[in-house]
Design a protein around this motif. Structure first.
Motif, mmCIF file in Angstrom:
data_model
loop_
_atom_site.group_PDB
_atom_site.id
_atom_site.type_symbol
_atom_site.label_atom_id
_atom_site.label_comp_id
_atom_site.label_asym_id
_atom_site.label_seq_id
_atom_site.Cartn_x
_atom_site.Cartn_y
_atom_site.Cartn_z
ATOM 1 N N CYS A 41 2.776 -3.801 8.439
ATOM 2 C CA CYS A 41 2.245 -2.370 8.002
ATOM 3 C C CYS A 41 0.634 -2.238 8.497
ATOM 4 C CB CYS A 41 1.895 -2.568 6.414
ATOM 5 S SG CYS A 41 0.685 -1.200 5.840
ATOM 6 N N CYS A 74 0.681 -1.124 0.029
ATOM 7 C CA CYS A 74 -0.054 0.051 0.042
ATOM 8 C C CYS A 74 0.807 1.144 0.144
ATOM 9 C CB CYS A 74 -0.970 0.019 1.097
ATOM 10 S SG CYS A 74 -0.034 0.109 2.733
ATOM 11 N N CYS A 76 -2.301 -2.197 5.766
ATOM 12 C CA CYS A 76 -3.050 -3.148 5.364
ATOM 13 C C CYS A 76 -2.422 -4.667 5.735
ATOM 14 C CB CYS A 76 -2.389 -3.352 3.500
ATOM 15 S SG CYS A 76 -0.800 -3.920 3.522
HETATM 16 ZN ZN ZN Z 1 0.612 -2.050 3.536
#
Ligand code: ZN
Ligand code: ZN
Length: 258
Positions: A168, A148, A171
């Motif tokens: 992350c 992302c 995401c």
């Molecule tokens: Zn991500």
């Protein structure tokens, strides 16, 4: 090797339990939405040939609004579709006019949709290794999520030898980065890296770079069992606040001396 350590001062936050309940309710609404609507929206998503495979600005807008509206309803604060679209348009233009609760539900909705993209990337066999393919020419971009494109704030040291993965929070994709050194500026001088910790949070250290003033929270999964890393990062926000305070008292003062 001589690793520098310092202690963090923590102020107690009583609203954590309440926040967790809210987070759990919204999280389970996201899970349901993904099960029910995920395959429909996945069909509308195409991954780019190189990272970031699906930046959040390219996620299908209707999916974000659909999930955001569902979360607003679950939270007992529904808004009209017209209002949601207008606020989303403003958000994309960088105008942050909505209230913080709506904004945090929008972030969760973005995450819920971005997770679909991350699952697609995983199922297509995208290698979860940041350094070697995302940034061979620039080692300081390995902290950006390959799926992302958002910046990671959390590292996980995994079994068996403490390999460092980034997580992350948008995401939920995870990728491997080099074990030592600052991922933000590339500094590898151990004397310029300092590890902050507090005994209330065993197995978590905050790696602070005294060169660039950036920091990364590191959870040692060999010492600390965590089910939901995104929540763990939120739950331990007091460590970030204490680190910011530590930085303003130490690193910035030091920088001014130069
Ligand atoms: Zn991500
Ligand atoms: Zn640095």
């Amino acid at each position: 090797m001589d690793v520098k350590r310092d202690k963090l001062v923590i102020t107690e936050d009583e609203s954590v339990k309440q926040a967790y309940q809210k987070y759990q309710d919204l999280k389970s609404a996201i899970d349901h939405w993904q099960q029910e609507r995920g395959s429909h929206w996945l069909a509308a998503m195409a991954l780019a040939p190189k990272p970031p495979y699906l930046p959040i600005t390219d996620l299908p807008e209707d999916a974000i609004i659909e999930l955001w509206q569902r979360l607003n309803t679950v939270a007992g604060a529904p808004i009209s579709d017209g209002e949601a679209r207008e606020l989303w348009r403003q958000f994309r233009e960088g105008q942050f006019t909505m209230n913080p609760e709506l904004m945090s539900r929008l972030h969760l909705a973005l995450g819920g949709v971005a997770q679909l993209a991350a699952n697609k990337a995983k199922s297509q066999g995208v290698p979860a290794i940041g350094v070697s393919y995302i940034a061979s020419d620039d080692p300081t971009t390995s902290y950006l999520c390959p799926v992302c494109g958002e910046a990671a704030t959390l590292a996980i040291l995994v079994q068996p030898n403490g390999q460092r993965n980034l997580h992350c929070n948008t995401c939920s994709f995870e990728w491997t980065v080099k074990r030592m050194g600052c991922l933000f500026c590339g500094n590898e001088d151990a004397k310029q890296l300092i590890y902050l910790k507090n005994e209330e949070f065993p197995g978590i250290e905050v790696a602070v770079c005294q060169v660039c003033g950036n920091y990364l929270k590191e959870i040692d999964a060999r010492q600390r069992k965590v089910k939901d890393y995104t929540w763990e990062d939120l739950r331990t926000i007091t460590l970030n606040l204490a680190t910011e305070r530590w930085l303003s008292e130490n690193v910035k003062n030091t920088a001014e001396l130069h």
